[in-house]
Motif scaffolding. Structure first.
Motif, short mmCIF file in Angstrom:
data_model
loop_
_atom_site.label_atom_id
_atom_site.label_comp_id
_atom_site.label_asym_id
_atom_site.label_seq_id
_atom_site.Cartn_x
_atom_site.Cartn_y
_atom_site.Cartn_z
N TRP A 20 0.85 -1.19 0.00
CA TRP A 20 0.00 0.00 0.00
C TRP A 20 0.88 1.25 0.00
N PRO A 21 1.48 1.61 -1.12
CA PRO A 21 2.37 2.77 -1.16
C PRO A 21 1.69 4.08 -0.76
N GLU A 22 0.37 4.14 -0.89
CA GLU A 22 -0.35 5.36 -0.51
C GLU A 22 -0.27 5.63 0.99
N MET A 23 0.10 4.63 1.78
CA MET A 23 0.20 4.81 3.23
C MET A 23 1.47 5.56 3.65
N VAL A 24 2.43 5.62 2.77
CA VAL A 24 3.68 6.32 3.09
C VAL A 24 3.38 7.76 3.50
N ALA A 25 2.44 8.39 2.83
CA ALA A 25 2.12 9.80 3.12
C ALA A 25 1.69 9.99 4.57
N ALA A 26 0.94 9.05 5.13
CA ALA A 26 0.49 9.17 6.52
C ALA A 26 1.68 9.22 7.48
N PHE A 27 2.71 8.47 7.18
CA PHE A 27 3.91 8.45 8.01
C PHE A 27 4.69 9.76 7.84
N LEU A 28 4.86 10.17 6.59
CA LEU A 28 5.64 11.37 6.32
C LEU A 28 4.96 12.63 6.85
N GLU A 29 3.63 12.66 6.81
CA GLU A 29 2.90 13.82 7.34
C GLU A 29 3.16 14.02 8.83
N ARG A 30 3.49 12.94 9.51
CA ARG A 30 3.79 13.00 10.95
C ARG A 30 5.29 13.06 11.22
N LYS A 31 6.04 13.27 10.16
CA LYS A 31 7.50 13.34 10.24
C LYS A 31 8.10 12.05 10.79
N MET A 32 7.45 10.94 10.47
CA MET A 32 7.94 9.62 10.85
C MET A 32 8.92 9.17 9.76
N ILE A 45 3.43 -1.65 12.69
CA ILE A 45 2.72 -0.41 13.02
C ILE A 45 2.78 -0.15 14.52
N THR A 46 2.61 -1.19 15.31
CA THR A 46 2.66 -1.04 16.77
C THR A 46 3.98 -0.43 17.21
N ASP A 47 5.09 -0.94 16.67
CA ASP A 47 6.41 -0.42 17.02
C ASP A 47 6.54 1.05 16.65
N ALA A 48 6.07 1.39 15.46
CA ALA A 48 6.16 2.79 15.01
C ALA A 48 5.34 3.71 15.91
N CYS A 49 4.15 3.27 16.29
CA CYS A 49 3.30 4.08 17.16
C CYS A 49 3.95 4.27 18.53
N LEU A 50 4.56 3.23 19.03
CA LEU A 50 5.27 3.36 20.31
C LEU A 50 6.44 4.32 20.20
N GLU A 51 7.18 4.20 19.13
CA GLU A 51 8.37 5.04 18.92
C GLU A 51 8.00 6.51 18.78
N TYR A 52 6.88 6.78 18.10
CA TYR A 52 6.49 8.17 17.83
C TYR A 52 5.35 8.65 18.73
N ASP A 53 5.02 7.88 19.74
CA ASP A 53 4.00 8.26 20.73
C ASP A 53 2.66 8.61 20.08
N ASP A 58 -6.13 5.07 16.45
CA ASP A 58 -6.40 6.20 15.54
C ASP A 58 -5.56 6.11 14.28
N PHE A 59 -4.28 5.79 14.46
CA PHE A 59 -3.38 5.72 13.30
C PHE A 59 -3.79 4.58 12.38
#
Length: 76
Positions: A20-32, A45-53, A58-59
């Motif tokens: 799902w390449p369209e999901m990249v934008a959701a990460f970049l919009e949050r400066k992930m 996803i769980t790891d990323a959410c923990l890392e970026y609080d 919701d994410f």
């Protein structure tokens, strides 16, 4: 080839972005920095959410909307 299961809690981010390449934008919009990160094959996803609080529920809901192509330009 079948798409991976989006709801799999162990789905590596690298596979998520490939399916799902369209999901990249959701990460970049949050400066992930997950897209392009060398750890993406080992983090989900769980790891990323923990890392970026981030609130994971919701994410995930936003990512699911993007995957379905229904995301609207809603205020955050």
């Amino acid at each position: 080839m079948r798409r991976p299961d989006f709801d799999d809690p162990d789905l590596p981010l690298s596979e998520l972005f490939a399916a799902w390449p369209e999901m990249v934008a959701a990460f970049l919009e949050r400066k992930m920095l997950c897209p392009g990160c060398p750890i993406a094959p080992f983090h989900a996803i769980t790891d990323a959410c923990l890392e970026y609080d981030l609130d994971e529920d919701d994410f995930r809901a936003e990512l699911e909307q993007r995957a379905c192509g229904r995301l609207r330009d809603a205020p955050r």
